[in-house]
Design a protein around this motif. Structure first.
Motif, PDB file in Angstrom:
ATOM      1  N   ALA A   1      53.514 -35.570  21.992  1.00  0.00           N
ATOM      2  CA  ALA A   1      54.964 -35.438  22.146  1.00  0.00           C
ATOM      3  C   ALA A   1      55.680 -35.989  20.917  1.00  0.00           C
ATOM      4  N   GLU A   2      56.812 -35.376  20.604  1.00  0.00           N
ATOM      5  CA  GLU A   2      57.671 -35.817  19.507  1.00  0.00           C
ATOM      6  C   GLU A   2      59.042 -36.190  20.067  1.00  0.00           C
ATOM      7  N   LEU A   3      59.797 -36.951  19.274  1.00  0.00           N
ATOM      8  CA  LEU A   3      61.115 -37.396  19.732  1.00  0.00           C
ATOM      9  C   LEU A   3      61.990 -36.209  20.127  1.00  0.00           C
ATOM     10  N   GLY A   4      61.889 -35.116  19.385  1.00  0.00           N
ATOM     11  CA  GLY A   4      62.702 -33.936  19.642  1.00  0.00           C
ATOM     12  C   GLY A   4      62.346 -33.193  20.919  1.00  0.00           C
ATOM     13  N   ASP A   5      61.268 -33.595  21.568  1.00  0.00           N
ATOM     14  CA  ASP A   5      60.882 -32.946  22.827  1.00  0.00           C
ATOM     15  C   ASP A   5      61.657 -33.504  24.011  1.00  0.00           C
ATOM     16  N   SER A   6      62.451 -34.537  23.812  1.00  0.00           N
ATOM     17  CA  SER A   6      63.267 -35.092  24.885  1.00  0.00           C
ATOM     18  C   SER A   6      64.236 -34.029  25.382  1.00  0.00           C
ATOM     19  N   ALA A   7      64.121 -33.685  26.651  1.00  0.00           N
ATOM     20  CA  ALA A   7      64.888 -32.583  27.225  1.00  0.00           C
ATOM     21  C   ALA A   7      64.567 -32.495  28.708  1.00  0.00           C
ATOM     22  N   VAL A   8      65.171 -31.512  29.363  1.00  0.00           N
ATOM     23  CA  VAL A   8      64.814 -31.184  30.748  1.00  0.00           C
ATOM     24  C   VAL A   8      63.951 -29.923  30.734  1.00  0.00           C
TER      25      VAL A   8
END
Lengths: 114, 113
Positions: free
Chosen positions: B82-89
């Motif tokens: 996982a990468e920081l930019g994967d933060s989402a719903v």
């Protein structure tokens, strides 16, 4: 490519008022569907209303109705007698018939005030 | 009729860790969708399954994302690493057949720190 644009990031009205949310779309297809989805804070997307592009009659579901202008590629949602429970994000979406791929707009955050 | 079930509802992980999301569609629904919804935006389709076959995965970042739908019922979406930019719903939806209404689950909110 198909695009959907919602130009109103936020709207706020008083309870019992009527509110209209705007949506425009761009496509070269002739057979498609248009939708309005509601997403409350619980995050669950709920279908509010659906319009088939080949139908000239505007769809209506109780207090929710649409104004579908095919030539102008406009699809607005009217909420009559708004209620506190209508507070949510509203997304306009487009789907080419048979493609099974919804393309969503950016959403409009609607707040109904008591 | 039970709706689309997703778990977990929330997940917090550190970057470079793996994560998996699970979806159980409505019984009898042949088509299953995974959507990504970034904050303040509409959902975007990641992958669509017809039974157990992935028929549209053009938007799935295949270097780190993978998905499966064993036996044409439940589905799992995985991110590794996982990468920081994967933060989402991450939303799952299902429909009975072509052009039928899509029913959405409550989503999994992922936070990558």
């Amino acid at each position: 490519a198909q695009t959907v644009t919602q130009s109103q990031p936020e709207m706020s009205v008083q309870e019992a008022e009527t509110v209209t949310l705007s949506c425009t779309y761009d496509t070269s297809e002739s057979n498609y569907y248009l939708f309005w989805y509601k997403q409350p804070p619980s995050r669950q997307m709920i279908l509010v209303i659906r319009q088939e592009a080949y139908k000239q009659q505007n769809a209506t579901e109780n207090r929710f109705s649409v104004n579908f202008q095919k030539a102008a590629k406009s699809f607005s949602l009217k909420i009559s007698d708004s209620q506190l429970g209508d507070t949510a994000m509203y997304f306009c979406a487009f789907e080419i018939q048979g493609a099974q791929k919804l393309v969503f707009g950016q959403g409009t955050r609607l707040t109904i005030n008591p | 009729e039970a709706g689309v079930v997703q778990s977990p509802r929330y997940k917090i992980i550190e970057k470079k860790q793996p994560v998996a999301f699970w979806c159980n569609p409505i019984s009898g629904h042949n088509t299953l969708y995974w959507y990504l919804q970034n904050l303040g935006q509409g959902p975007e389709l990641l992958i669509r399954y017809e039974n157990e076959e992935a028929v549209d995965d053009s938007q799935l970042p295949k270097d780190r994302f993978s998905a499966e739908r064993l036996k044409g019922v439940d589905s799992t979406l995985k991110i590794q690493p996982a990468e920081l930019g994967d933060s989402a719903v991450y939303l799952c939806a299902s429909s009975r057949d072509r052009d039928d209404e899509q029913y959405f689950g409550p989503g999994t909110r992922l936070t990558v720190t």
